[in-house]
Design a protein around this motif. Sequence first.
Motif, mmCIF file in Angstrom:
data_model
loop_
_atom_site.group_PDB
_atom_site.id
_atom_site.type_symbol
_atom_site.label_atom_id
_atom_site.label_comp_id
_atom_site.label_asym_id
_atom_site.label_seq_id
_atom_site.Cartn_x
_atom_site.Cartn_y
_atom_site.Cartn_z
ATOM 1 N N PHE A 269 -17.479 -23.927 40.271
ATOM 2 C CA PHE A 269 -18.283 -25.042 39.784
ATOM 3 C C PHE A 269 -19.233 -25.601 40.832
ATOM 4 O O PHE A 269 -20.277 -26.143 40.504
ATOM 5 C CB PHE A 269 -17.378 -26.191 39.313
ATOM 6 N N TRP B 117 -11.079 -31.006 35.018
ATOM 7 C CA TRP B 117 -10.449 -29.772 35.496
ATOM 8 C C TRP B 117 -9.184 -29.997 36.299
ATOM 9 O O TRP B 117 -8.331 -29.139 36.357
ATOM 10 C CB TRP B 117 -11.443 -28.936 36.304
ATOM 11 N N LEU C 217 -9.990 -30.241 43.553
ATOM 12 C CA LEU C 217 -10.322 -28.992 42.859
ATOM 13 C C LEU C 217 -9.634 -27.827 43.571
ATOM 14 O O LEU C 217 -9.539 -27.804 44.798
ATOM 15 C CB LEU C 217 -11.834 -28.760 42.861
ATOM 16 N N TRP D 145 -10.589 -21.774 43.228
ATOM 17 C CA TRP D 145 -11.471 -21.098 42.264
ATOM 18 C C TRP D 145 -12.331 -22.090 41.498
ATOM 19 O O TRP D 145 -13.468 -21.779 41.136
ATOM 20 C CB TRP D 145 -10.660 -20.205 41.324
ATOM 21 N N GLN D 146 -11.789 -23.295 41.249
ATOM 22 C CA GLN D 146 -12.621 -24.325 40.614
ATOM 23 C C GLN D 146 -13.769 -24.715 41.545
ATOM 24 O O GLN D 146 -14.921 -24.815 41.123
ATOM 25 C CB GLN D 146 -11.773 -25.565 40.294
ATOM 26 N N LYS D 147 -13.424 -24.916 42.813
ATOM 27 C CA LYS D 147 -14.435 -25.283 43.796
ATOM 28 C C LYS D 147 -15.512 -24.196 43.885
ATOM 29 O O LYS D 147 -16.705 -24.472 43.866
ATOM 30 C CB LYS D 147 -13.731 -25.465 45.159
#
Lengths: 380, 264
Positions: free
Chosen positions: A292, B125, A284, A287-289
Motif C-alpha cells: 500500500f 487493514w 501495518l 506486506w501491507q506496508k
Amino acid sequence: MSDVTLDASAANPEAAPRTAPVRSTGAMAWLRANLFSSWLNTALTLALAWLVVRFAIGFVDWAFINAIWSVPMQGTVPQTQICRDLEGAGACWAVIGEKHRFILFGTYPYEEHWRPLLVCGLFIGLYIFSAMRRFWTWVLVPVWAVTLTVIGILMWGGILGLSYVPQERWGGLPITLILSTFGLAFAFPLAILVALGRRSKLPAIKTLCVVYVELVRGVPLISLLFMASVMFPLFLPEGMNIDKLLRAQIAITLFAGAYLAEVVRAGLQTLPRGQYEAADALGLSYWQKTGFIILPQALRLVIPPLVNTFIGFFKDTSLVLIIGIFDLLTAGKTAIVEPAWQGFGIEVYVFVGAIYLVFCFAMSKYSQDLERDLNQHRRR
Amino acid sequence: MGETIDHEARFASAMRTDAPPAIVLQDVNKWFGALHVLRDINLSVATGERVVVCGPSGSGKSTMIRCINRLEQHQQGKIIVDGIELSDDLRSLDAIRREVGMVFQSFNLFPHLTVLENCTLAPIWVRRMPKKEAEDLAMEYLERVRIPEQAKKFPGQLSGGQQQRVAIARALCMKPKIMLFDEPTSALDPEMIKEVLDTMVMLAETGMTMICVTHEMGFARQVADRVVFMDRGEIVESGEPEALFSDPKTDRLKLFLSQILRGH
C-alpha cells in the motif's frame, strides 16, 4: 510647461515616431528566434531543410510514386522482373502483398491462419483491456487466465475440432507477442520480489537475489538463449524434453527480471525512511506496508525506466532467431529466401519495422499518460 | 556528579493512580555503534499521564520515544508498554503498535493517498474495520482537528500545519491508548505551530496518555503532568513543569533553560 509637452516630439528625440517593435509572438517570431537568429543558424537551417526535403522527396518517390504494388503470376511463380528493372528506384510492395501472411504467421498451416490472426487480436484486446485503469482490480486475473488459455487452445489445437499444430510450426507475430507478453508478465513480479529481496534483512535471501541479478545481468542474452536451447537439454534425464519455446521463454523472463529488478530497486531507494516508519508505527504488516505504501510510490517514480526496459525487451525477443525460433523478424528474413523474392529485403524490413514501431510507440504513449495520471498528487 | 535523581519524585506521578503504568522503561541502554545514546533510562508513565521530554539536540529524547514503539531497538533493559514487554516476538510488536500512535517531526503522510485514505488505511487493514465505519471515524477526527474540508485532497496540497494535524488525526483513527509526539512542531513555520499545539492541548484534555518530545515550554506548562529533562542519553531531572522550570536543580538544566529562553 504645457507647451513643452506639446512640443515634445521636436524637442526630445526619444519621443519621435518609432517603428513598431519586433513581434515576439507568433510563428514568424518563433522562426526568427529559433531558426534564423544568426547567419550560422540560418545556414544550418537552410542546409538541414534541404536535406530533409530531398530525403522526403526521395522516400515518397521510392515508396509511392515509383512503387510496384503487384506483379503478374506465371502459375505459382511470381514474375518479379519488373521489380528488378526498377533497380532500386521504387519499392516493390508486391513482396509484402505476396508474403505478408508468411511474415505474420510463419510456417503455421496456411488454411489455419485465422487462428494466429485471432490470437494476435486477443493479445491486443488483452493489452487494451489491461491498460484501462478502471479494470485494475482482481477482475484482471480471470481475464488474463481465460484469454491466455484460449490463446493456447487456438495455437495448439487438438481439441474442439481444431487440428493439432506442433509448436515447431508456429511463427511470426504470435511468437513475438507470446515471448514478450509472458516474458514481461512473469519478469515484472519476479523483479519486484528480487528488488525487495535485495533490501531484505535476511542474509540468505539478500545474497540469493544479489547473485541472481549479478549473474544474469553479467551474461549476454544470446548466451543465455544458447544455454537454454543447447546446454540445458543435456542436463535433463533421457527422454524428458521441455519445449524449445518454453526454454527460450524462461531465459528471456530471467534476463528481463534481473534488469527490471534493478529499475524497481532504484525506485525503492528514493523513498524517504519516514514512509517506512510511519507505516510501521501504524502497525501495518510487512506486506501491507510494501503493497500500500512502498510499491505504489516507488513504481510510479520509475515508470519511464520501466517502460524503457519493456520496450527494449519487446525488441530483444527477436534474438530468438539464433536458436531457430520463428519470430516476426526471422519470418521476415525467411520470406525473402525464396529465389523470386531475393533482394527485396528493404521492403520486408520496413514492413516488420513498422509493426514493431506500432507496438513500441503505443507502449511509450501509454506510459506518458500513465505517468501524468498517477502522479497527480505531486502537482499542487 | 551533583546531579542526583530523585527516584521518589520520578515515580510519584505514576503512583497517583491504581491502574498499572501505561509505559515502563527499566534500565534501558542503547548504543549506535560505539555511541552510547541511552544510558540507564528509568521512566514510568501512568495511564492518562502527559509527559513532556525536553533536552538539547542529540540528548537521546527522540531515540527514547522511538524505542517505545520499537522503531529503534534497545539493547539492554526492559520496555513494557500496555502490559506487554517489547521483544523480538512479532505478535507482541503488532499488538503494541496498534495501541501506540506516533506523530513525526516531518509528518510522514503518505503522499500518494488522499487525506481520507491516509486516515482509513490502518483502521481498515490493521483493525479490520469496515470501510464505511473507518471513513466515518476518519471524518470525525478530521473534524476534531478542524480540517474536514480537506479530506479529498492530497497531503502535498496542504500547509505544514494542516499536514501535521492530518498526521495527528491519522494516528488517532487507530484509537490508540498512548500517543507519542516526536518534535511535532519543529518543522513548522511559527504561525502554524499554534494550530498544532492547540490540537495537542485538545487531545490532552481528553485524558490521552501522551509523551511529547518538544521545546514548547508554554505547552509543557499548560498540559504536562511531568517534564523530563534529558542530556547526553540520560534523564537528568524530572518533575512538575512549574517547579522544574522555576527551580532547576542541575547546571545542565539551568544552561538548557537559559539557552531556550534566550531563543524565545
